[in-house]
Design a protein around this motif. Structure first.
Motif, PDB file in Angstrom:
ATOM      1  N   GLU A  87      13.675  22.386  86.316  1.00 30.29           N
ATOM      2  CA  GLU A  87      14.261  22.548  84.981  1.00 30.29           C
ATOM      3  C   GLU A  87      13.351  23.412  84.097  1.00 30.29           C
ATOM      4  OE1 GLU A  87      14.867  19.504  81.383  1.00 30.29           O
ATOM      5  OE2 GLU A  87      16.009  18.976  83.189  1.00 30.29           O
ATOM      6  N   ALA A  88      12.041  23.159  84.134  1.00 29.78           N
ATOM      7  CA  ALA A  88      11.093  23.931  83.325  1.00 29.78           C
ATOM      8  C   ALA A  88      11.018  25.377  83.800  1.00 29.78           C
ATOM      9  CB  ALA A  88       9.720  23.267  83.359  1.00 29.78           C
ATOM     10  N   LEU A  89      11.062  25.594  85.103  1.00 31.18           N
ATOM     11  CA  LEU A  89      11.031  26.960  85.636  1.00 31.18           C
ATOM     12  C   LEU A  89      12.314  27.699  85.266  1.00 31.18           C
ATOM     13  CD1 LEU A  89       9.520  29.112  87.219  1.00 31.18           C
ATOM     14  CD2 LEU A  89      10.461  28.116  89.326  1.00 31.18           C
ATOM     15  N   GLU A  90      13.445  27.007  85.286  1.00 27.59           N
ATOM     16  CA  GLU A  90      14.699  27.618  84.846  1.00 27.59           C
ATOM     17  C   GLU A  90      14.598  28.037  83.379  1.00 27.59           C
ATOM     18  OE1 GLU A  90      17.528  24.534  85.790  1.00 27.59           O
ATOM     19  OE2 GLU A  90      18.063  25.488  87.693  1.00 27.59           O
ATOM     20  N   ALA A  91      13.990  27.182  82.543  1.00 28.53           N
ATOM     21  CA  ALA A  91      13.830  27.508  81.122  1.00 28.53           C
ATOM     22  C   ALA A  91      12.894  28.703  80.939  1.00 28.53           C
ATOM     23  CB  ALA A  91      13.299  26.293  80.362  1.00 28.53           C
ATOM     24  N   LEU A  92      11.817  28.753  81.723  1.00 34.78           N
ATOM     25  CA  LEU A  92      10.874  29.867  81.634  1.00 34.78           C
ATOM     26  C   LEU A  92      11.533  31.179  82.053  1.00 34.78           C
ATOM     27  CD1 LEU A  92       8.036  30.966  81.110  1.00 34.78           C
ATOM     28  CD2 LEU A  92       7.417  30.226  83.436  1.00 34.78           C
ATOM     29  N   THR A  93      12.232  31.169  83.162  1.00 31.90           N
ATOM     30  CA  THR A  93      12.879  32.406  83.609  1.00 31.90           C
ATOM     31  C   THR A  93      14.011  32.805  82.657  1.00 31.90           C
ATOM     32  OG1 THR A  93      14.298  31.214  85.184  1.00 31.90           O
ATOM     33  CG2 THR A  93      12.239  32.121  86.035  1.00 31.90           C
ATOM     34  N   ALA A  94      14.713  31.826  82.095  1.00 34.04           N
ATOM     35  CA  ALA A  94      15.755  32.137  81.106  1.00 34.04           C
ATOM     36  C   ALA A  94      15.123  32.747  79.859  1.00 34.04           C
ATOM     37  CB  ALA A  94      16.547  30.882  80.749  1.00 34.04           C
ATOM     38  N   GLY A  95      13.943  32.264  79.483  1.00 32.12           N
ATOM     39  CA  GLY A  95      13.237  32.828  78.336  1.00 32.12           C
ATOM     40  C   GLY A  95      12.855  34.278  78.573  1.00 32.12           C
ATOM     41  N   VAL A  96      12.389  34.581  79.767  1.00 32.72           N
ATOM     42  CA  VAL A  96      12.046  35.965  80.103  1.00 32.72           C
ATOM     43  C   VAL A  96      13.287  36.844  80.020  1.00 32.72           C
ATOM     44  CG1 VAL A  96      11.302  37.502  81.975  1.00 32.72           C
ATOM     45  CG2 VAL A  96      10.031  35.394  81.512  1.00 32.72           C
ATOM     46  N   ARG A  97      14.396  36.372  80.584  1.00 34.67           N
ATOM     47  CA  ARG A  97      15.625  37.170  80.559  1.00 34.67           C
ATOM     48  C   ARG A  97      16.166  37.336  79.134  1.00 34.67           C
ATOM     49  NH1 ARG A  97      16.643  33.782  84.916  1.00 34.67           N
ATOM     50  NH2 ARG A  97      18.202  32.655  83.724  1.00 34.67           N
ATOM     51  N   ARG A  98      16.036  36.298  78.311  1.00 41.11           N
ATOM     52  CA  ARG A  98      16.551  36.339  76.938  1.00 41.11           C
ATOM     53  C   ARG A  98      15.698  37.229  76.035  1.00 41.11           C
ATOM     54  NH1 ARG A  98      14.751  33.167  73.122  1.00 41.11           N
ATOM     55  NH2 ARG A  98      13.999  31.601  74.583  1.00 41.11           N
ATOM     56  N   LEU A  99      14.381  37.133  76.161  1.00 39.33           N
ATOM     57  CA  LEU A  99      13.483  37.864  75.269  1.00 39.33           C
ATOM     58  C   LEU A  99      13.201  39.292  75.725  1.00 39.33           C
ATOM     59  CD1 LEU A  99      10.881  35.022  74.664  1.00 39.33           C
ATOM     60  CD2 LEU A  99      12.567  35.881  73.010  1.00 39.33           C
ATOM     61  N   GLY A 100      13.221  39.510  77.023  1.00 35.40           N
ATOM     62  CA  GLY A 100      12.838  40.810  77.559  1.00 35.40           C
ATOM     63  C   GLY A 100      13.988  41.783  77.653  1.00 35.40           C
ATOM     64  N   VAL A 101      13.618  42.993  78.018  1.00 27.52           N
ATOM     65  CA  VAL A 101      14.594  44.057  78.267  1.00 27.52           C
ATOM     66  C   VAL A 101      14.557  44.322  79.766  1.00 27.52           C
ATOM     67  CG1 VAL A 101      15.181  46.478  77.853  1.00 27.52           C
ATOM     68  CG2 VAL A 101      14.243  45.072  75.990  1.00 27.52           C
ATOM     69  N   GLU A 102      15.698  44.169  80.413  1.00 24.14           N
ATOM     70  CA  GLU A 102      15.752  44.332  81.860  1.00 24.14           C
ATOM     71  C   GLU A 102      15.451  45.774  82.270  1.00 24.14           C
ATOM     72  OE1 GLU A 102      18.381  42.859  85.671  1.00 24.14           O
ATOM     73  OE2 GLU A 102      19.293  42.809  83.681  1.00 24.14           O
ATOM     74  N   VAL A 103      14.617  45.886  83.299  1.00 24.21           N
ATOM     75  CA  VAL A 103      14.291  47.192  83.871  1.00 24.21           C
ATOM     76  C   VAL A 103      15.451  47.561  84.802  1.00 24.21           C
ATOM     77  CG1 VAL A 103      12.686  48.465  85.348  1.00 24.21           C
ATOM     78  CG2 VAL A 103      11.809  46.735  83.748  1.00 24.21           C
ATOM     79  N   PRO A 104      16.024  48.751  84.636  1.00 19.12           N
ATOM     80  CA  PRO A 104      17.130  49.151  85.521  1.00 19.12           C
ATOM     81  C   PRO A 104      16.703  49.132  86.990  1.00 19.12           C
ATOM     82  CG  PRO A 104      16.914  50.686  83.684  1.00 19.12           C
ATOM     83  CD  PRO A 104      15.718  49.779  83.628  1.00 19.12           C
ATOM     84  N   ASP A 105      17.642  48.810  87.861  1.00 13.01           N
ATOM     85  CA  ASP A 105      17.363  48.727  89.295  1.00 13.01           C
ATOM     86  C   ASP A 105      16.856  50.038  89.884  1.00 13.01           C
ATOM     87  OD1 ASP A 105      18.060  46.043  89.420  1.00 13.01           O
ATOM     88  OD2 ASP A 105      20.140  46.462  89.983  1.00 13.01           O
ATOM     89  N   ASP A 106      17.249  51.151  89.303  1.00 14.36           N
ATOM     90  CA  ASP A 106      16.842  52.440  89.862  1.00 14.36           C
ATOM     91  C   ASP A 106      15.477  52.917  89.348  1.00 14.36           C
ATOM     92  OD1 ASP A 106      17.769  52.910  87.287  1.00 14.36           O
ATOM     93  OD2 ASP A 106      18.744  54.799  87.802  1.00 14.36           O
ATOM     94  N   VAL A 107      14.816  52.103  88.516  1.00 16.40           N
ATOM     95  CA  VAL A 107      13.486  52.434  88.003  1.00 16.40           C
ATOM     96  C   VAL A 107      12.464  51.600  88.765  1.00 16.40           C
ATOM     97  CG1 VAL A 107      11.967  52.386  85.985  1.00 16.40           C
ATOM     98  CG2 VAL A 107      14.382  53.007  85.724  1.00 16.40           C
ATOM     99  N   ILE A 108      11.446  52.265  89.308  1.00 12.56           N
ATOM    100  CA  ILE A 108      10.400  51.580  90.071  1.00 12.56           C
ATOM    101  C   ILE A 108       9.157  51.479  89.192  1.00 12.56           C
ATOM    102  CG2 ILE A 108       8.968  51.640  92.144  1.00 12.56           C
ATOM    103  CD1 ILE A 108      11.776  51.634  93.065  1.00 12.56           C
ATOM    104  N   VAL A 109       8.775  50.257  88.847  1.00 10.10           N
ATOM    105  CA  VAL A 109       7.553  50.014  88.078  1.00 10.10           C
ATOM    106  C   VAL A 109       6.821  48.825  88.681  1.00 10.10           C
ATOM    107  CG1 VAL A 109       8.351  50.980  85.887  1.00 10.10           C
ATOM    108  CG2 VAL A 109       8.796  48.598  86.393  1.00 10.10           C
TER     109      VAL A 109
END
Length: 104
Positions: A42-64
């Motif tokens: 549950e805590a890991l789900e909340a952490l990963t949801a926080g990353v997805r909510r707060l961050g900007v997704e890197v496009p799949d075609d961009v390699i970083v």
């Protein structure tokens, strides 16, 4: 900072997001220390949801390169315990958000 969630992608995070992510990370650490696998998931789900909510997704075609890698939620308690043990005493999975945190 680039955060990868295994099996889900990468997100660009701003330093100010670390404060909220640190709270979620502490909850994850507490669940792992207590041996609470369901709570850990549950805590890991909340952490990963926080990353997805707060961050900007890197496009799949961009390699970083990723600065941090979070496990997918199907990870075992033992694996997360081992991952946490491999970090310093001042970090969980997310670096502490203070002046002493090195630039990632």
């Amino acid at each position: 900072m680039i955060v990868r969630i295994m099996g889900q992608g990468q997100w660009v995070m701003e330093p100010e997001h670390l404060l909220e992510l640190n709270e979620l990370d502490r909850a994850l650490e507490e669940r792992v220390e207590a041996g609470d696998e369901a709570g850990m998931v549950e805590a890991l789900e909340a952490l990963t949801a926080g990353v997805r909510r707060l961050g900007v997704e890197v496009p799949d075609d961009v390699i970083v390169e990723s600065d941090l890698v979070l496990p997918d939620i199907d990870v075992s308690l033992a694996d997360v315990r081992e991952l946490l043990a491999s970090t310093t005493q001042y970090y969980g999975l997310i670096p502490d958000a203070d002046e002493d945190t090195p630039d990632l």
